[in-house]
Design a protein around this motif. Structure first.
Motif, PDB file in Angstrom:
ATOM      1  N   ALA A 152      45.842  62.507  47.604  1.00  0.00           N
ATOM      2  CA  ALA A 152      45.071  63.017  48.741  1.00  0.00           C
ATOM      3  C   ALA A 152      43.578  62.767  48.584  1.00  0.00           C
ATOM      4  O   ALA A 152      42.899  62.360  49.535  1.00  0.00           O
ATOM      5  CB  ALA A 152      45.351  64.503  48.935  1.00  0.00           C
ATOM      6  N   HIS A 153      43.036  62.983  47.369  1.00  0.00           N
ATOM      7  CA  HIS A 153      41.601  62.815  47.173  1.00  0.00           C
ATOM      8  C   HIS A 153      41.173  61.351  47.197  1.00  0.00           C
ATOM      9  O   HIS A 153      39.978  61.060  47.216  1.00  0.00           O
ATOM     10  CB  HIS A 153      41.159  63.464  45.853  1.00  0.00           C
ATOM     11  N   GLN A 154      42.137  60.414  47.194  1.00  0.00           N
ATOM     12  CA  GLN A 154      41.812  58.987  47.190  1.00  0.00           C
ATOM     13  C   GLN A 154      41.850  58.368  48.588  1.00  0.00           C
ATOM     14  O   GLN A 154      41.527  57.189  48.744  1.00  0.00           O
ATOM     15  CB  GLN A 154      42.798  58.230  46.296  1.00  0.00           C
ATOM     16  N   LEU A 155      42.214  59.163  49.610  1.00  0.00           N
ATOM     17  CA  LEU A 155      42.374  58.598  50.952  1.00  0.00           C
ATOM     18  C   LEU A 155      41.078  58.003  51.490  1.00  0.00           C
ATOM     19  O   LEU A 155      41.077  56.908  52.057  1.00  0.00           O
ATOM     20  CB  LEU A 155      42.895  59.673  51.912  1.00  0.00           C
ATOM     21  N   VAL A 156      39.973  58.727  51.340  1.00  0.00           N
ATOM     22  CA  VAL A 156      38.699  58.227  51.860  1.00  0.00           C
ATOM     23  C   VAL A 156      38.334  56.910  51.185  1.00  0.00           C
ATOM     24  O   VAL A 156      37.950  55.933  51.844  1.00  0.00           O
ATOM     25  CB  VAL A 156      37.586  59.273  51.655  1.00  0.00           C
ATOM     26  N   ASP A 157      38.469  56.852  49.872  1.00  0.00           N
ATOM     27  CA  ASP A 157      38.147  55.631  49.136  1.00  0.00           C
ATOM     28  C   ASP A 157      39.081  54.486  49.538  1.00  0.00           C
ATOM     29  O   ASP A 157      38.641  53.340  49.709  1.00  0.00           O
ATOM     30  CB  ASP A 157      38.250  55.901  47.635  1.00  0.00           C
ATOM     31  N   LEU A 294      27.925  49.613  53.787  1.00  0.00           N
ATOM     32  CA  LEU A 294      28.324  51.018  53.898  1.00  0.00           C
ATOM     33  C   LEU A 294      29.734  51.236  53.373  1.00  0.00           C
ATOM     34  O   LEU A 294      30.038  52.289  52.810  1.00  0.00           O
ATOM     35  CB  LEU A 294      28.220  51.466  55.351  1.00  0.00           C
ATOM     36  N   GLY A 295      30.600  50.236  53.531  1.00  0.00           N
ATOM     37  CA  GLY A 295      31.948  50.379  53.001  1.00  0.00           C
ATOM     38  C   GLY A 295      31.955  50.533  51.496  1.00  0.00           C
ATOM     39  O   GLY A 295      32.768  51.270  50.931  1.00  0.00           O
ATOM     40  N   ALA A 296      31.016  49.865  50.823  1.00  0.00           N
ATOM     41  CA  ALA A 296      30.969  49.917  49.366  1.00  0.00           C
ATOM     42  C   ALA A 296      30.569  51.293  48.849  1.00  0.00           C
ATOM     43  O   ALA A 296      30.925  51.678  47.737  1.00  0.00           O
ATOM     44  CB  ALA A 296      29.986  48.861  48.845  1.00  0.00           C
ATOM     45  N   SER A 307      33.272  65.265  53.362  1.00  0.00           N
ATOM     46  CA  SER A 307      34.269  64.357  53.917  1.00  0.00           C
ATOM     47  C   SER A 307      34.641  64.686  55.352  1.00  0.00           C
ATOM     48  O   SER A 307      35.180  63.833  56.073  1.00  0.00           O
ATOM     49  CB  SER A 307      35.531  64.361  53.037  1.00  0.00           C
ATOM     50  N   ALA A 308      34.366  65.916  55.828  1.00  0.00           N
ATOM     51  CA  ALA A 308      34.558  66.259  57.240  1.00  0.00           C
ATOM     52  C   ALA A 308      33.246  66.107  58.012  1.00  0.00           C
ATOM     53  O   ALA A 308      33.225  65.576  59.119  1.00  0.00           O
ATOM     54  CB  ALA A 308      35.084  67.682  57.374  1.00  0.00           C
ATOM     55  N   ARG A 309      32.147  66.549  57.408  1.00  0.00           N
ATOM     56  CA  ARG A 309      30.844  66.476  58.079  1.00  0.00           C
ATOM     57  C   ARG A 309      30.452  65.029  58.390  1.00  0.00           C
ATOM     58  O   ARG A 309      29.789  64.749  59.399  1.00  0.00           O
ATOM     59  CB  ARG A 309      29.790  67.141  57.203  1.00  0.00           C
ATOM     60  N   ILE A 310      30.849  64.091  57.534  1.00  0.00           N
ATOM     61  CA  ILE A 310      30.449  62.696  57.726  1.00  0.00           C
ATOM     62  C   ILE A 310      30.992  62.122  59.033  1.00  0.00           C
ATOM     63  O   ILE A 310      30.440  61.164  59.573  1.00  0.00           O
ATOM     64  CB  ILE A 310      30.930  61.832  56.514  1.00  0.00           C
ATOM     65  N   ILE A 311      32.046  62.726  59.579  1.00  0.00           N
ATOM     66  CA  ILE A 311      32.638  62.214  60.817  1.00  0.00           C
ATOM     67  C   ILE A 311      31.625  62.306  61.954  1.00  0.00           C
ATOM     68  O   ILE A 311      31.385  61.316  62.672  1.00  0.00           O
ATOM     69  CB  ILE A 311      33.929  62.987  61.167  1.00  0.00           C
ATOM     70  N   TRP A 312      31.014  63.497  62.129  1.00  0.00           N
ATOM     71  CA  TRP A 312      30.070  63.609  63.248  1.00  0.00           C
ATOM     72  C   TRP A 312      28.680  63.084  62.891  1.00  0.00           C
ATOM     73  O   TRP A 312      27.970  62.559  63.758  1.00  0.00           O
ATOM     74  CB  TRP A 312      30.011  65.046  63.759  1.00  0.00           C
ATOM     75  N   ALA A 348      30.605  52.546  62.289  1.00  0.00           N
ATOM     76  CA  ALA A 348      32.042  52.385  62.511  1.00  0.00           C
ATOM     77  C   ALA A 348      32.828  52.505  61.212  1.00  0.00           C
ATOM     78  O   ALA A 348      33.903  53.110  61.176  1.00  0.00           O
ATOM     79  CB  ALA A 348      32.318  51.039  63.181  1.00  0.00           C
ATOM     80  N   VAL A 349      32.278  51.930  60.131  1.00  0.00           N
ATOM     81  CA  VAL A 349      32.963  52.015  58.839  1.00  0.00           C
ATOM     82  C   VAL A 349      33.058  53.458  58.374  1.00  0.00           C
ATOM     83  O   VAL A 349      34.136  53.958  58.045  1.00  0.00           O
ATOM     84  CB  VAL A 349      32.245  51.153  57.784  1.00  0.00           C
ATOM     85  N   LEU A 350      31.922  54.163  58.357  1.00  0.00           N
ATOM     86  CA  LEU A 350      31.916  55.550  57.885  1.00  0.00           C
ATOM     87  C   LEU A 350      32.795  56.436  58.762  1.00  0.00           C
ATOM     88  O   LEU A 350      33.579  57.246  58.265  1.00  0.00           O
ATOM     89  CB  LEU A 350      30.488  56.097  57.873  1.00  0.00           C
ATOM     90  N   TYR A 351      32.652  56.286  60.069  1.00  0.00           N
ATOM     91  CA  TYR A 351      33.420  57.126  60.994  1.00  0.00           C
ATOM     92  C   TYR A 351      34.910  56.848  60.895  1.00  0.00           C
ATOM     93  O   TYR A 351      35.728  57.772  60.769  1.00  0.00           O
ATOM     94  CB  TYR A 351      32.936  56.904  62.430  1.00  0.00           C
TER      95      TYR A 351
END
Length: 432
Positions: A152-157, A294-296, A307-312, A348-351
């Motif tokens: 679960a903790h690896q999903l963002v990466d 940004l992907g890197a 990890s939730a705040r970065i969405i908005w 777009a990458v971060l979102y």
């Protein structure tokens, strides 16, 4: 029908995040990532080769060439929902392999037909349309498979690395395709396209799997449901999740206006800014670099910001830089467009990484395919409508004014996630 899952990595104590296994040590993920990177490059090769083959070798009209774009996107409207149901009921890795091999055959058939016979435009239409169907199936399956592959903790990466593959392909794919077309011609270039899909299939074949436990009662209950209910279960789940609804609205609105801008951006740069073709290419390269950069660092940014705040945050903060696109001027001022486009690419990458990770985190495993498919159906369904709107606005109001409306519309999509429960969250569920 039993499914299988990718062999999990060794468990590590959750109490010490520094000792968590990284994806660099995950053989299964690295195989998927490398195959996806090659496959994305192959897709970018065909993005350039298809219209050039139609315009040059097959002497197609502008309308006939535009039909190729329509056929490439139409499967998302027609097949996304059934694709989700299929992906949830079969072995997703085998489905992805079959899709890769199918696309290899379709793309590889074009130079073969040209060699032994007379290649017609309908051959190209058929290959593009059927390849589009397989692409929908592949995308739905791999997005459902990733949460089974990593912790679960690896999903963002994991999502960040897969997103980098797309940006890397967009950076080098068109150039590589142009060189190949110059060396061997547009038709033979599809051999490289087919080879890329073959490599992707081989990497998937090398992934190790172990049987996955399955709740027979839930499977039996699902199989008794009407087919229409099974296909729309993903939509029903999204409706029950307030944050997912906001994310879907944000993504769809953004896609609509981004495609509206994309449908007129080359015309704007060429006719309004009098940019030469090499400078237009440089603008898009700058954009891809923004996404790669940004992907890197997406995983580290996500941990720092939340990890939730970065969405908005990723949707709202870069918005002012989008205005550089309609403000671009002739000469080197064209590069202002590239800076604005790079800001959107980074956003777009971060979102996408954060929003996809949230979606994967809260969706029950047995619904992953259908929820992914429902997102694709709605988000990508807005793309052709956006393209038509961009052209209509430019014809009525002029290119620069239309572009200004489009970038403001893109920025406005942030309101859906800013004015949502995400604003009070720092991390994804069970992420602390």
């Amino acid at each position: 029908m039993e499914q299988s899952t990718l062999a999990p990595e060794p468990a590590v104590a959750e109490a010490d995040p520094r000792r968590r296994p990284t994806l660099w040590r995950s053989r299964n993920f690295l195989l998927l990532w490398s195959g996806q990177t090659v496959g994305e490059i192959g897709a970018q090769i065909s993005t350039v080769a298809v219209p050039l083959l139609a315009a040059g070798t097959l002497d197609a009209t502008v309308f006939q060439i535009s039909l190729l774009t329509f056929l490439a996107w139409l499967p998302y409207l027609l097949f996304s929902l059934p694709a989700g149901m299929i992906a949830d009921r079969v072995d997703q890795r085998k489905l992805m392999i079959a899709c890769d091999l199918g696309r290899m055959v379709l793309m590889g058939s074009l130079p073969v037909i040209a060699l032994v016979g007379d290649l017609k435009l309908w051959h190209l239409y058929t290959a593009v349309g059927l390849s589009g169907v397989l692409t929908v199936l592949f995308n739905v399956a791999y997005k459902a498979k990733l949460p089974r592959m990593v912790e679960a903790h690896q999903l963002v990466d994991g999502n960040a690395k897969l997103s980098m593959s797309k940006d890397f392909a967009e950076l080098i794919g068109p150039t590589f395709s142009g060189v190949l077309i110059g060396l061997v011609g547009a038709t033979r270039t599809f051999l490289a396209n087919g080879l890329a899909f073959l490599i992707s299939a081989v990497t998937l074949l090398l992934i190790r799997e172990v049987p996955e436990a399955k709740t027979e009662e839930k499977a039996d209950d699902e199989e008794r449901l009407p087919l229409r209910t099974q296909m729309t279960e993903g939509l029903a789940f999204i409706r029950s999740q307030p944050i997912l609804r906001k994310i879907l609205a944000c993504t769809t609105t953004s896609n609509f206006f981004v495609m509206a801008a994309g449908s007129i951006e080359v015309t704007f740069m060429v006719r309004e800014l009098h940019a030469p073709s090499w400078m237009v290419g440089l603008v898009f390269s700058i954009s891809a670099i923004g996404g790669l950069a940004l992907g890197a660092v997406a995983n580290r940014l996500s941990e720092r910001v939340g990890s939730a705040r970065i969405i908005w945050v990723s949707m709202a903060v870069p918005g002012p830089l989008y205005l550089l696109m309609p403000l671009a001027q002739p000469g080197w001022g064209v590069l202002l467009y590239g800076v604005g486009l790079a800001a959107f690419s980074a956003n777009a990458v971060l979102y996408n990484v954060a929003a996809t990770s949230y979606q994967q985190r809260i969706t029950p495993t047995h619904l992953l395919g259908r929820v992914n498919a429902s997102f694709l159906w709605i988000c990508y369904g807005a793309i052709p409508l956006g393209a038509l709107t961009g052209g209509a606005l430019a014809s009525t109001l002029g290119l620069r004014t239309a572009l200004l409306i489009c970038v403001l519309g893109t920025w406005s999509a942030a309101l859906f996630v800013v004015l949502s429960p995400l604003r009070t969250m720092r991390h994804l569920p069970a992420d602390d």
